[in-house]
Each structure stands twice: as C-alpha cells, then as structure tokens.
Design a protein around this motif. Structure first.
Motif, short mmCIF file in Angstrom:
data_model
loop_
_atom_site.label_atom_id
_atom_site.label_comp_id
_atom_site.label_asym_id
_atom_site.label_seq_id
_atom_site.Cartn_x
_atom_site.Cartn_y
_atom_site.Cartn_z
N ILE A 127 31.80 36.33 48.61
CA ILE A 127 30.98 37.33 49.31
C ILE A 127 31.39 37.45 50.78
O ILE A 127 31.15 38.48 51.42
N GLY A 128 32.06 36.43 51.32
CA GLY A 128 32.55 36.50 52.68
C GLY A 128 33.95 37.11 52.78
O GLY A 128 34.52 37.18 53.88
N HIS A 129 34.50 37.52 51.62
CA HIS A 129 35.82 38.15 51.56
C HIS A 129 36.95 37.22 52.02
O HIS A 129 37.98 37.67 52.50
N HIS A 130 36.73 35.92 51.86
CA HIS A 130 37.79 34.96 52.14
C HIS A 130 38.74 34.85 50.95
O HIS A 130 39.91 34.50 51.11
N ILE A 131 38.24 35.11 49.75
CA ILE A 131 39.05 35.23 48.54
C ILE A 131 38.62 36.50 47.83
O ILE A 131 37.49 36.98 48.00
N ASP A 132 39.51 37.04 47.00
CA ASP A 132 39.23 38.32 46.35
C ASP A 132 38.31 38.21 45.14
O ASP A 132 37.55 39.13 44.84
N PHE A 133 38.41 37.11 44.43
CA PHE A 133 37.57 36.91 43.24
C PHE A 133 37.45 35.42 42.97
O PHE A 133 38.20 34.61 43.54
N GLY A 134 36.52 35.06 42.10
CA GLY A 134 36.36 33.66 41.75
C GLY A 134 35.81 33.49 40.35
O GLY A 134 35.13 34.39 39.83
N PHE A 135 36.13 32.36 39.75
CA PHE A 135 35.57 31.99 38.45
C PHE A 135 34.51 30.92 38.72
O PHE A 135 34.83 29.84 39.24
N VAL A 136 33.27 31.22 38.37
CA VAL A 136 32.15 30.32 38.64
C VAL A 136 31.22 30.30 37.43
O VAL A 136 31.40 31.06 36.48
N ASN A 137 30.22 29.43 37.48
CA ASN A 137 29.26 29.33 36.40
C ASN A 137 28.05 30.23 36.66
O ASN A 137 27.74 30.57 37.79
N LEU A 138 27.35 30.56 35.58
CA LEU A 138 26.27 31.55 35.65
C LEU A 138 25.22 31.20 36.69
O LEU A 138 24.86 32.05 37.50
N SER A 150 43.82 36.80 45.99
CA SER A 150 43.49 35.38 46.14
C SER A 150 42.24 35.00 45.35
O SER A 150 41.31 35.78 45.18
N THR A 151 42.28 33.77 44.89
CA THR A 151 41.12 33.17 44.21
C THR A 151 41.10 31.69 44.55
O THR A 151 42.06 31.15 45.10
N GLY A 152 40.01 31.04 44.23
CA GLY A 152 39.90 29.61 44.50
C GLY A 152 40.07 28.79 43.25
O GLY A 152 40.07 29.31 42.14
N ALA A 153 40.21 27.50 43.43
CA ALA A 153 40.31 26.59 42.29
C ALA A 153 39.78 25.22 42.68
O ALA A 153 39.94 24.78 43.81
N LEU A 154 39.12 24.60 41.73
CA LEU A 154 38.69 23.22 41.87
C LEU A 154 39.73 22.35 41.21
O LEU A 154 40.06 22.55 40.04
N SER A 155 40.29 21.37 41.92
CA SER A 155 41.21 20.45 41.29
C SER A 155 40.46 19.61 40.28
O SER A 155 39.24 19.49 40.34
N GLY A 156 41.19 19.04 39.34
CA GLY A 156 40.54 18.26 38.30
C GLY A 156 40.14 19.10 37.11
O GLY A 156 39.72 18.59 36.09
N TRP A 157 40.25 20.41 37.24
CA TRP A 157 40.08 21.33 36.12
C TRP A 157 38.71 21.27 35.45
O TRP A 157 38.60 20.98 34.26
N PRO A 158 37.64 21.60 36.17
CA PRO A 158 36.38 21.88 35.49
C PRO A 158 36.51 23.18 34.71
O PRO A 158 37.51 23.89 34.81
N SER A 159 35.49 23.53 33.94
CA SER A 159 35.61 24.63 32.99
C SER A 159 35.95 25.96 33.64
O SER A 159 36.70 26.76 33.08
N ALA A 160 35.42 26.23 34.83
CA ALA A 160 35.70 27.51 35.47
C ALA A 160 37.18 27.65 35.80
O ALA A 160 37.77 28.72 35.61
N THR A 161 37.81 26.57 36.27
CA THR A 161 39.22 26.61 36.59
C THR A 161 40.06 26.71 35.32
O THR A 161 41.09 27.39 35.30
N ALA A 170 48.04 34.88 40.69
CA ALA A 170 47.24 35.08 41.89
C ALA A 170 47.61 34.03 42.91
O ALA A 170 48.26 33.02 42.60
N LYS A 171 47.19 34.25 44.13
CA LYS A 171 47.33 33.24 45.18
C LYS A 171 46.15 32.28 45.04
O LYS A 171 45.00 32.66 45.19
N ILE A 172 46.44 31.03 44.72
CA ILE A 172 45.40 30.04 44.47
C ILE A 172 45.09 29.29 45.78
O ILE A 172 45.97 28.69 46.38
N VAL A 173 43.84 29.35 46.18
CA VAL A 173 43.39 28.64 47.38
C VAL A 173 42.71 27.35 46.92
O VAL A 173 41.65 27.39 46.29
N PRO A 174 43.27 26.18 47.18
CA PRO A 174 42.68 24.93 46.71
C PRO A 174 41.59 24.42 47.64
O PRO A 174 41.32 25.00 48.69
#
Length: 333
Positions: free
Chosen positions: A201-212, A159-170, A184-188
C-alpha cells in the motif's frame, strides 16, 4: 564387593520402592501436567498471520489447561529459526510451536535445514487460510491478467517481496511464476505478511503474496485490491475474487496453522494437549473471536493432521523438483 551388593533382598526391594517415589513415570508426569506456564513459539514476526492466530487461540487454550501460555515470536530466516527451535525443544510439553507449511517447504528449498516434519508430534490443525496476490487499491493492475501482461512486457522489473524459509505465500508465489512463465524483482527481508501489505500500500513493491487475514482489514478499508486466491475453491469471505485455477494457473496452496510439540513428547501429555485444543476450538466464544480476525476454525485431529502434513511434504518435494527449485534433487547434467 560394593555396599549395594551386600544388601539383602528386603533392603534391595525397599530401595527400589523409594527410588520409584522420586522417578515419576510417563503417566505420573502427565497426571501433573501442566503445573507451570507453557511457551508457544511463533516462527514469524508479530502482526503476521501465524502470530495473530496463536494469540487468538491462546486464551481459550489457557482456559482448558489452567496455565498461562506465553507467545514468543522467534522470527528469522522466514520461519526456519523458530521451527528449528520448536522441533528441538525439550520434549516435556512446555514448549509448543504453531507450525505452518514452512516446515514442509523449507527442507526441500533451503540447503542445510536441520528439521523436517518428522521432528514434530502433531496436536491438531487449528486454521486453514488461503494465500492471495494483492496490489494497492490505486494500482494500474486491476486483474491478474493485467499483472501477468506487465511482467511479460517488463521481465524482472516489477517488484514483490519474499519471506526466506519459504512459508506458503512465498511458495505460492514461486509456483505462480513458474506456471505463468514470468519473473519479478524479489525484495528480500520481510518478516511477515503484515510488513508485506504495508509495503504494497506504500508502493514500495508492486504486488505481494500474503494470507487472507493479513490482507482483509486493508481490503475492507479499500486500500488493497485482491487479484486471486490460491484456495482450491473460492473463499467464502471473498466469493467474487477468482482463484488462480479459475484464471488458468494451477496454484492451490492454503496455509494451515497447526499446534505441534517435539516428537519425543510423552504420549499422555500429547493426549492432554490434543483434548485441550479440541475443547478450546469447541468453545462457543472462540468462533466469534476468530471471525473478527478473519480466522476460520478448521480442526483436524492429530492423526489426520499428521497425514495432511506428510502428504503435503511429499507432494512439495515432487512439485519443487518439477519447477527446478528442489535443493535435494540430483544435479541435472
């Protein structure tokens, strides 16, 4: 015949002179600008990278403009709500927007988006930040190869997360999936990178794409592991972390943060704003303040900023067609 038609030439000229006193021209309006507080729209939630950047910049811009700048987080639909509001605000210089790559991605990826990059006048680029893929420090995935292997063994289950609207990380995430041939399983429903990091870090999703700058505090606190960054070259802040290209995946998307106004804003006001932005970014106290937040100063003037934005807009259109995500592309039969 009207009363106006009966006026003599001298009376008509007098009336024209009086009306001119009460109808200020563009330069006259700019001469008094700004004479009240300014709103800066942030299209994402508090605690996210764009919000952090806007709030760090605001005091230095206030110093140059002599007016208070109020940051307003207008989150919704992954940035679409705030960007749309900023694009269609009254073009008087009192509503600015901190725009990011969502404005060049969303029109290609989300149906019926009511704005495009051409709806903004660009005051200048502020910062350029790489995107990265992160896992919890105690995750079993120690490298990007580990993550890819697990996603191929268990397609659509990690699982991973996603921001709708498609910012750069998504966007970077979607392109990586296409390049790597994984799902992957996308959690919106995430409102910003800060929420994404917390879920990792809370293990609610397995990985994420974020900014530095969203990841660095927890990375330095040894609670996150960074597997790869999306910059064209290695980040000076993370010299030991490989880029996606280092690892064989052509994903090189950075998130620029740019100050913009509605496109019909008078040029004298835009000139005042661009001068103030350059002076704010040149303030000797700004770089240390930015550095504490893992922000760099990557100024581009209005013309160079617009060129970068429009070039990226066209490139994204081609790229999203290539990976089958462009909602504007003709339906393939």
């Amino acid at each position: 015949m009207t009363h106006i038609a009966k006026l003599g030439r001298r009376d008509a000229l007098w009336l024209l002179g009086v009306s001119a006193l009460f109808t200020p021209s563009g330069p006259a309006r700019a001469a008094g600008y700004p004479d009240r507080p300014i709103t800066m729209i942030v299209p994402y939630g508090p605690g996210g990278g764009v919000s952090i950047n806007a709030r760090a910049l605001a005091p230095f811009l206030e110093k140059q403009l002599g007016q208070r700048i109020t940051i307003e987080n207008r989150e919704g639909a992954g940035g679409i709500v705030g960007h749309d509001e900023g694009a269609h605000a009254k073009p008087d210089g009192y509503t600015l927007t901190m725009v990011s790559p969502g404005i060049v991605a969303a029109p290609w990826l989300v149906p019926n988006v009511a704005f495009s990059p051409t709806d903004f006048a660009y005051i200048g680029q502020v910062t350029l930040v790489p995107t990265m893929v992160v896992v919890a420090a105690d995750s079993p995935y120690k490298t990007l190869a580990d993550l890819v292997a697990a996603m191929k063994v268990r397609p659509g289950q990690l699982s991973t997360g996603a921001l709708s609207g498609w910012p750069s990380a998504t966007v970077a995430q979607a392109i990586f999936f296409a390049r790597a041939g994984v799902t992957a399983k996308i959690v919106p429903g995430f409102h910003g990178g800060a929420e994404m990091v917390t879920s990792v870090i809370g293990h609610h999703i397995d990985f994420g794409f974020v900014n530095l700058n969203e990841a660095m505090p927890l990375y330095e606190g040894k609670r996150l592991r960074i597997l790869a960054v999306s910059s064209p070259g290695r980040s000076p802040s993370l010299p030991d972390v490989p880029t996606f290209r280092d690892l064989g995946y052509d994903v090189a998307i950075g998130v620029w943060r740019t100050l913009a106004a509605p496109k019909a804003t008078p040029q004298p006001i835009l000139d005042k704003l661009s001068t103030a932005l350059k002076q704010a970014l040149d303030d000797p106290a700004l770089k240390p303040a930015f550095a504490k937040l893992e922000l760099s100063v990557d100024y581009l003037d209005p013309q160079a900023t617009r060129q970068l934005v429009m070039t990226e807009y066209e490139e994204f259109g081609k790229l999203f067609t290539e990976v089958g995500l462009n909602v504007k592309a003709p339906t393939q039969k």
